[in-house]
Design a protein around this motif. Structure first.
Motif, PDB file in Angstrom:
ATOM      1  N   TRP A 177      46.421   3.845  66.579  1.00 38.33           N
ATOM      2  CA  TRP A 177      46.929   2.984  66.153  1.00 38.33           C
ATOM      3  C   TRP A 177      46.941   1.504  67.110  1.00 38.33           C
ATOM      4  CZ3 TRP A 177      48.368   7.667  67.832  1.00 38.33           C
ATOM      5  CH2 TRP A 177      49.230   7.521  68.842  1.00 38.33           C
ATOM      6  N   HIS A 198      47.855   8.756  63.587  1.00 37.18           N
ATOM      7  CA  HIS A 198      48.838   8.809  62.779  1.00 37.18           C
ATOM      8  C   HIS A 198      47.742   8.956  61.353  1.00 37.18           C
ATOM      9  CE1 HIS A 198      51.220   6.615  65.261  1.00 37.18           C
ATOM     10  NE2 HIS A 198      52.209   7.287  64.844  1.00 37.18           N
ATOM     11  N   TRP A 232      45.883  15.186  69.596  1.00 39.21           N
ATOM     12  CA  TRP A 232      46.940  15.363  68.692  1.00 39.21           C
ATOM     13  C   TRP A 232      46.988  14.463  67.077  1.00 39.21           C
ATOM     14  CZ3 TRP A 232      50.315  11.514  68.308  1.00 39.21           C
ATOM     15  CH2 TRP A 232      50.689  10.490  69.273  1.00 39.21           C
ATOM     16  N   THR A 247      49.326  13.246  63.879  1.00 37.56           N
ATOM     17  CA  THR A 247      50.878  13.099  63.435  1.00 37.56           C
ATOM     18  C   THR A 247      50.659  12.453  61.970  1.00 37.56           C
ATOM     19  OG1 THR A 247      52.972  12.465  63.837  1.00 37.56           O
ATOM     20  CG2 THR A 247      51.415  10.986  64.586  1.00 37.56           C
ATOM     21  N   PHE A 281      57.172   6.329  58.854  1.00 38.27           N
ATOM     22  CA  PHE A 281      58.231   5.284  59.241  1.00 38.27           C
ATOM     23  C   PHE A 281      57.851   3.878  58.704  1.00 38.27           C
ATOM     24  CE2 PHE A 281      55.247   4.352  62.401  1.00 38.27           C
ATOM     25  CZ  PHE A 281      54.800   5.215  62.967  1.00 38.27           C
ATOM     26  N   TRP A 311      57.279  12.160  65.929  1.00 38.31           N
ATOM     27  CA  TRP A 311      58.380  11.177  66.555  1.00 38.31           C
ATOM     28  C   TRP A 311      59.172  10.551  65.245  1.00 38.31           C
ATOM     29  CZ3 TRP A 311      57.565   5.653  65.316  1.00 38.31           C
ATOM     30  CH2 TRP A 311      58.682   5.044  65.799  1.00 38.31           C
ATOM     31  N   GLU A 333      58.454  13.816  70.216  1.00 40.13           N
ATOM     32  CA  GLU A 333      58.415  12.545  71.081  1.00 40.13           C
ATOM     33  C   GLU A 333      60.056  11.993  71.281  1.00 40.13           C
ATOM     34  OE1 GLU A 333      55.005  10.304  70.788  1.00 40.13           O
ATOM     35  OE2 GLU A 333      56.217   8.643  71.234  1.00 40.13           O
ATOM     36  N   LYS A 344      63.029   9.468  71.578  1.00 42.60           N
ATOM     37  CA  LYS A 344      63.021   7.955  71.924  1.00 42.60           C
ATOM     38  C   LYS A 344      64.340   7.737  71.504  1.00 42.60           C
ATOM     39  CE  LYS A 344      61.163   3.610  70.538  1.00 42.60           C
ATOM     40  NZ  LYS A 344      59.916   2.725  69.746  1.00 42.60           N
ATOM     41  N   GLU A 366      57.005   9.991  76.471  1.00 43.86           N
ATOM     42  CA  GLU A 366      56.594   8.696  76.839  1.00 43.86           C
ATOM     43  C   GLU A 366      57.375   7.821  77.722  1.00 43.86           C
ATOM     44  OE1 GLU A 366      55.252   6.534  73.214  1.00 43.86           O
ATOM     45  OE2 GLU A 366      55.962   4.601  73.883  1.00 43.86           O
ATOM     46  N   HIS A 395      59.809   5.148  76.601  1.00 38.63           N
ATOM     47  CA  HIS A 395      61.015   5.644  75.621  1.00 38.63           C
ATOM     48  C   HIS A 395      62.055   6.313  76.763  1.00 38.63           C
ATOM     49  CE1 HIS A 395      58.166   6.749  71.950  1.00 38.63           C
ATOM     50  NE2 HIS A 395      58.333   5.399  72.061  1.00 38.63           N
ATOM     51  N   ASP A 455      52.877  10.342  76.448  1.00 41.73           N
ATOM     52  CA  ASP A 455      52.265   9.078  76.007  1.00 41.73           C
ATOM     53  C   ASP A 455      52.404   8.156  77.167  1.00 41.73           C
ATOM     54  OD1 ASP A 455      51.782  10.056  73.527  1.00 41.73           O
ATOM     55  OD2 ASP A 455      52.885   8.386  72.417  1.00 41.73           O
ATOM     56  N   ASP A 502      60.615  -1.392  73.073  1.00 43.34           N
ATOM     57  CA  ASP A 502      59.225  -0.684  73.732  1.00 43.34           C
ATOM     58  C   ASP A 502      57.920  -1.563  73.484  1.00 43.34           C
ATOM     59  OD1 ASP A 502      58.004   1.748  73.793  1.00 43.34           O
ATOM     60  OD2 ASP A 502      58.077   2.345  71.738  1.00 43.34           O
ATOM     61  N   ASP A 540      49.416   5.498  74.650  1.00 39.73           N
ATOM     62  CA  ASP A 540      50.277   5.023  73.488  1.00 39.73           C
ATOM     63  C   ASP A 540      50.487   3.439  74.199  1.00 39.73           C
ATOM     64  OD1 ASP A 540      51.662   3.941  71.399  1.00 39.73           O
ATOM     65  OD2 ASP A 540      52.991   5.900  71.516  1.00 39.73           O
TER      66      ASP A 540
END
Ligand code: XUL
Ligand code: CO
Length: 440
Positions: free
Chosen positions: A49, A100, A138, A140, A144, A187, A231, A233, A267, A270, A295, A306, A338
């Motif tokens: 991402w 993702h 990984w 995901t 969101f 997450w 994860e 947060k 993370e 986080h 992360d 963040d 991340d």
């Protein structure tokens, strides 16, 4: 094949005295340490991402970096991203990546079409992995971004949204399994609330657990033997996120009987948003047997959000790797960056400078953590600080041989116990860390 970064060659290890900005000073991928190469100790991963998609867009302005990869058509761009990502991983000696679903392939007119187009990219990734030996850390699902998830995915008041989220996770798990990933992340960006005036928290938490249980059942049914991660947060984008921190998530996992399948993806940024240190979160995960993956990034202590900066703080990377080593090192997990270059660091070279900075910071942290453990002064201090639990009344308490009556008798006979306390020696220990870290 097109070369996306033709002015940048393979990044080599040149050692700490090198001033070449496009060289590693500490990360020596193939150096064998404790029987395995550094790259296997650190298990660096590229985040799809930020690196392949993030163009610097923020609330106040448009993107500053070109992440179109020379393509306007979304399907062609998705494939170009794969080629560019594998070139970055090769040039930086990064062995893993994380995604993702919608980073790999965007959302199309309906779920069926989105799934079909995602599958084309996943097939291409599988082919590239076979050719290069790169691996998926990984996967995901992005639950969101789209307006349908505005009130959450697993915690949405709408059962239809829950069903849609389940369908999307199913195909993200299929992709993860096809690509041999050993981790699947939850997450919960929108799994929280803005106001309790409209929220049935008990219902939302029950539903979130149901979604996770269904994900485990489905993945195991198709042969997935990797880990699931939550994860933590505390906030952002919602005011309060249910996966607030590691301790909160642990309570949730144990309440719903999910603790055997789930571990933590911790993370750094986080952790600090939850008012904890990065090391605190790792330590809580380790001592509770749920340390999974990381992360890797850092926040800015002067900012309350963040910032996802590339990690360069060597104290933090050292204490992180100290916890990782004490946990026995990575198994299925690794260090996923991340992290994103600042909006003002917009050139192609900045992708490489930022990864080099982060990877060298973690290589240094790893080497420093090994030195701290080998030095042994800190471990010895902690061992001695708790010596009273090895014999006498301490050993009796641990063995279950004491109760309130016997302890009252003991305390009455013993009298004042203030003299049994020793100094915490915080400053001495902090100076030992500096002494071990810096050899100028
Ligand atoms: C958001 C964040 C996510 C997760 C994956 O703060 O960290 O990118 O890592 O969904
Ligand atoms: Co993250």
């Amino acid at each position: 094949m097109k070369e996306y970064f033709s002015n940048i060659g393979k990044i080599k290890y040149e050692g700490k005295d090198s001033t070449n900005p496009l060289a590693f000073k500490y990360y020596d991928p193939d150096r064998i340490i404790d029987g395995k190469p550094m790259r296997e100790h650190l298990k660096f991963a590229l985040s799809w991402w930020h690196t392949m998609g993030g163009d610097g867009t923020d609330m106040f302005g448009c993107g500053t970096a070109d992440k179109t990869w020379g393509e306007t058509d979304p399907e062609a761009r998705a494939i170009a991203k794969v080629d560019a990502a594998f070139e970055i991983m090769d040039k930086l000696s990064i062995d893993y990546y994380c995604f993702h679903d919608r980073d790999l392939s965007p959302e199309y007119a309906n779920l069926g079409e989105s799934n079909a187009k995602l599958k084309v990219v996943v097939d291409y990734l599988e082919k590239k992995q076979k050719e290069t030996g790169k691996k998926l850390l990984w996967g995901t699902a992005k639950l969101f971004d789209h307006p349908r998830f505005m009130h959450g995915a697993g915690t949405s008041p709408s059962a239809d949204v829950f069903a849609y989220a389940a369908a999307q996770i199913k195909s993200a798990i299929d992709a993860t399994v096809q690509l041999g990933g050993k981790g699947y992340v939850f997450w919960g960006g929108r799994e929280g609330y803005e106001t309790l005036l409209n929220t049935d928290m008990g219902r939302e938490l029950d539903n979130m657990a149901t979604l996770m249980r269904m994900a485990v059942e489905y993945a195991r049914s198709i042969g997935y033997d990797g880990d699931f991660y939550i994860e933590p947060k505390p906030k952002e984008p919602t005011k309060h996120q249910y996966d607030f921190d590691t301790a909160t998530v642990l309570g949730f996992l144990r309440k719903y009987g999910l603790e055997k399948d789930f571990k933590m993806n911790i993370e750094a940024n986080h952790a600090t948003l939850a008012q904890h240190t990065f090391q605190h979160e790792l330590n809580v995960a380790r001592v509770n047997g749920v340390f999974g993956s990381i992360d890797a990034n850092q926040g800015d202590t002067l900012l309350g959000w963040d910032t996802d900066q590339f990690p360069t703080n060597v104290y933090d990377t050292t204490m992180c790797m100290y916890e990782v080593l004490k946990a026995g090192g990575f198994t299925n997990g690794g260090l996923n960056f991340d992290a994103k270059a600042r909006r003002g660091s917009f050139t192609a070279e900045d992708i490489f400078y930022s990864y080099i900075a982060g990877m060298d910071a973690f290589a240094l942290g790893f080497l420093a953590a090994r030195k701290l453990l080998a030095d042994g002064r800190i471990e010895k201090f902690i061992e001695e600080r708790y010596a009273s639990w090895k014999t006498g009344i301490g050993a009796d308490i641990i063995a279950g041989k004491a109760d309130f009556r016997s302890l009252e008798k003991y305390a009455l006979e013993k009298g004042e116990v203030v003299d049994s306390i020793t100094s915490g020696r915080q400053e001495l220990l902090e100076s030992i860390v500096n002494n071990v870290l810096f050899t100028l």
